[in-house]
Design a protein around this motif. Structure first.
Motif, PDB file in Angstrom:
ATOM      1  N   GLY B  28     -14.388 -14.970  10.243  1.00 45.84           N
ATOM      2  CA  GLY B  28     -13.557 -15.937   9.531  1.00 45.84           C
ATOM      3  C   GLY B  28     -13.153 -15.480   8.129  1.00 45.84           C
ATOM      4  N   HIS B  29     -13.333 -14.191   7.842  1.00 43.29           N
ATOM      5  CA  HIS B  29     -12.976 -13.676   6.522  1.00 43.29           C
ATOM      6  C   HIS B  29     -11.463 -13.554   6.367  1.00 43.29           C
ATOM      7  CE1 HIS B  29     -17.157 -11.553   6.299  1.00 43.29           C
ATOM      8  NE2 HIS B  29     -17.234 -12.857   6.072  1.00 43.29           N
ATOM      9  N   TYR B  49      -6.068  -5.940   3.133  1.00 44.46           N
ATOM     10  CA  TYR B  49      -5.188  -7.066   3.429  1.00 44.46           C
ATOM     11  C   TYR B  49      -5.937  -8.357   3.172  1.00 44.46           C
ATOM     12  CZ  TYR B  49      -1.229  -4.767   5.692  1.00 44.46           C
ATOM     13  OH  TYR B  49      -0.104  -4.035   5.947  1.00 44.46           O
ATOM     14  N   ASN B  50      -5.265  -9.306   2.559  1.00 45.74           N
ATOM     15  CA  ASN B  50      -5.811 -10.643   2.408  1.00 45.74           C
ATOM     16  C   ASN B  50      -4.894 -11.614   3.131  1.00 45.74           C
ATOM     17  OD1 ASN B  50      -7.676 -12.661   1.242  1.00 45.74           O
ATOM     18  ND2 ASN B  50      -5.835 -13.337   0.195  1.00 45.74           N
ATOM     19  N   ASN B  51      -5.420 -12.216   4.202  1.00 45.27           N
ATOM     20  CA  ASN B  51      -4.645 -13.171   4.982  1.00 45.27           C
ATOM     21  C   ASN B  51      -3.271 -12.606   5.355  1.00 45.27           C
ATOM     22  OD1 ASN B  51      -4.377 -15.535   6.370  1.00 45.27           O
ATOM     23  ND2 ASN B  51      -3.924 -16.789   4.566  1.00 45.27           N
ATOM     24  N   LYS B  52      -3.278 -11.411   5.878  1.00 47.21           N
ATOM     25  CA  LYS B  52      -2.106 -10.677   6.372  1.00 47.21           C
ATOM     26  C   LYS B  52      -1.224 -10.098   5.266  1.00 47.21           C
ATOM     27  CE  LYS B  52      -0.270 -13.815   9.037  1.00 47.21           C
ATOM     28  NZ  LYS B  52       0.739 -14.295  10.021  1.00 47.21           N
ATOM     29  N   GLU B  53      -1.605 -10.276   4.016  1.00 51.78           N
ATOM     30  CA  GLU B  53      -0.795  -9.744   2.927  1.00 51.78           C
ATOM     31  C   GLU B  53      -1.452  -8.492   2.352  1.00 51.78           C
ATOM     32  OE1 GLU B  53      -0.223 -12.483  -0.260  1.00 51.78           O
ATOM     33  OE2 GLU B  53       0.641 -10.988  -1.596  1.00 51.78           O
ATOM     34  N   LEU B  54      -0.669  -7.425   2.171  1.00 53.24           N
ATOM     35  CA  LEU B  54      -1.204  -6.176   1.641  1.00 53.24           C
ATOM     36  C   LEU B  54      -1.616  -6.367   0.188  1.00 53.24           C
ATOM     37  CD1 LEU B  54      -1.673  -3.151   2.209  1.00 53.24           C
ATOM     38  CD2 LEU B  54       0.634  -2.744   1.333  1.00 53.24           C
ATOM     39  N   ILE B  55      -2.889  -6.056  -0.106  1.00 48.99           N
ATOM     40  CA  ILE B  55      -3.424  -6.227  -1.456  1.00 48.99           C
ATOM     41  C   ILE B  55      -3.647  -4.877  -2.119  1.00 48.99           C
ATOM     42  CG2 ILE B  55      -5.368  -7.095  -2.807  1.00 48.99           C
ATOM     43  CD1 ILE B  55      -3.635  -9.271  -1.634  1.00 48.99           C
ATOM     44  N   SER B  93     -14.579  -6.180   6.635  1.00 51.58           N
ATOM     45  CA  SER B  93     -14.029  -7.464   6.214  1.00 51.58           C
ATOM     46  C   SER B  93     -14.921  -8.034   5.122  1.00 51.58           C
ATOM     47  CB  SER B  93     -13.909  -8.447   7.383  1.00 51.58           C
ATOM     48  OG  SER B  93     -15.188  -8.901   7.782  1.00 51.58           O
ATOM     49  N   SER B  94     -14.369  -8.986   4.386  1.00 56.99           N
ATOM     50  CA  SER B  94     -15.095  -9.532   3.246  1.00 56.99           C
ATOM     51  C   SER B  94     -14.623 -10.936   2.935  1.00 56.99           C
ATOM     52  CB  SER B  94     -14.853  -8.645   2.016  1.00 56.99           C
ATOM     53  OG  SER B  94     -15.325  -9.261   0.838  1.00 56.99           O
ATOM     54  N   PRO B 100     -15.589 -16.733  -8.228  1.00 52.89           N
ATOM     55  CA  PRO B 100     -16.789 -15.998  -7.864  1.00 52.89           C
ATOM     56  C   PRO B 100     -17.614 -16.694  -6.796  1.00 52.89           C
ATOM     57  CG  PRO B 100     -17.219 -17.298  -9.812  1.00 52.89           C
ATOM     58  CD  PRO B 100     -15.811 -17.613  -9.401  1.00 52.89           C
ATOM     59  N   ALA B 101     -17.013 -17.656  -6.116  1.00 54.02           N
ATOM     60  CA  ALA B 101     -17.796 -18.417  -5.134  1.00 54.02           C
ATOM     61  C   ALA B 101     -18.287 -17.534  -3.999  1.00 54.02           C
ATOM     62  CB  ALA B 101     -16.960 -19.559  -4.582  1.00 54.02           C
ATOM     63  N   ASN B 102     -17.506 -16.548  -3.624  1.00 55.25           N
ATOM     64  CA  ASN B 102     -17.908 -15.693  -2.514  1.00 55.25           C
ATOM     65  C   ASN B 102     -18.528 -14.403  -3.023  1.00 55.25           C
ATOM     66  OD1 ASN B 102     -17.204 -17.193  -0.170  1.00 55.25           O
ATOM     67  ND2 ASN B 102     -15.076 -16.892  -0.696  1.00 55.25           N
ATOM     68  N   THR B 103     -19.261 -13.770  -2.172  1.00 57.92           N
ATOM     69  CA  THR B 103     -20.095 -12.654  -2.607  1.00 57.92           C
ATOM     70  C   THR B 103     -19.357 -11.326  -2.684  1.00 57.92           C
ATOM     71  OG1 THR B 103     -20.753 -12.106  -0.362  1.00 57.92           O
ATOM     72  CG2 THR B 103     -22.090 -13.736  -1.532  1.00 57.92           C
ATOM     73  N   GLY B 104     -18.217 -11.243  -1.989  1.00 59.75           N
ATOM     74  CA  GLY B 104     -17.497  -9.978  -2.009  1.00 59.75           C
ATOM     75  C   GLY B 104     -18.102  -8.906  -1.141  1.00 59.75           C
TER      76      GLY B 104
END
Lengths: 112, 117
Positions: B28-29, B49-55, B93-94, B100-104
């Motif tokens: 679910g990342h 990629y973040n939610n299908k967008e190239l980062i 995946s991450s 900072p809620a998520n750990t990365g």
């Protein structure tokens, strides 16, 4: 640019002893994470320990602990009571929303 | 169930061929990555990629083209393979966002060893 430097390409330690792997990094970002990953010969990347940059307290995970010096941009890993199964390549890693950088790795050998 | 799965695990091919490596995560990342680990074990990011967008798009030859049909999949297509493309390619995946809620933390696949002859 972000850089992550691991100055020790190879290290060895006797079983049951303590070893420290060094890592320094360079960044201008304020929100980031630091990690140590372990890669045994199986090549699977395994998370050892994580540190959020905004936390001052050093992370600890059983026999593994870090010495995080934010001002000095240093993030060393201490392995206590080394075990044969700790033999692996260890990578220090920097993560932020826009960057992901790994050090070149330190090969650690634990000797019986 | 494997959290991050890559196929194939091993791939041997001739120079000049085109090949693809597929990656799927069931965690679910929102963020997925491709890394290249060369023969010296150096691990370098190629794409994020973040939610299908190239980062993140590091300096990678344009023979490499990532494709993210949805946020659970990030495939890597390589055209006109060269000897120097031989490496182990890791998908990861991450839960990087939101900070900072998520750990990365990166969750890695088992890697795909590509050998170009």
């Amino acid at each position: 640019a972000q850089t992550v430097t691991q100055s020790q390409p190879e290290m060895s330690v006797q079983e049951a002893e303590t070893v420290t792997l060094s890592c320094t990094y360079d960044t201008s970002e304020s929100n980031y994470y630091l990690f140590w990953y372990k890669q045994p010969p199986s090549r699977q990347m395994i998370l050892v320990i994580r540190q959020e940059a905004y936390k001052q307290q050093n992370a600890t995970e059983n026999r593994f602990s870090v010495n995080f010096q934010k001002a000095a941009k240093s993030f060393s890993l201490k392995i206590s009571d080394s075990q044969l199964g700790d033999t692996a390549m260890y990578f220090c890693a920097f993560m932020s929303p826009s960057k992901s950088t790994f050090g070149d790795g330190t090969t650690l050998t634990v000797k019986p | 169930d494997t959290a991050v799965s890559q196929t194939p695990k091993y791939l041997v091919t001739q120079m000049g061929n085109d090949k693809s490596i597929k990656c799927e995560q069931n965690l679910g990342h929102d963020t997925m990555y491709w890394y290249k680990q060369d023969s010296k074990k150096f691990l370098k990011i190629m794409f994020s990629y973040n939610n299908k967008e190239l980062i993140i798009n590091e300096t990678v030859p344009n023979r490499f083209s990532p494709k993210s049909p949805d946020k659970a999949h990030l495939n890597l297509h390589i055209n006109s393979l060269e000897l120097g493309d031989s490496a182990v390619y890791f998908c990861a995946s991450s839960p990087l966002y939101p900070l900072p809620a998520n750990t990365g933390e990166l969750f890695f696949g088992e890697g795909s060893r590509l050998t170009v002859l």
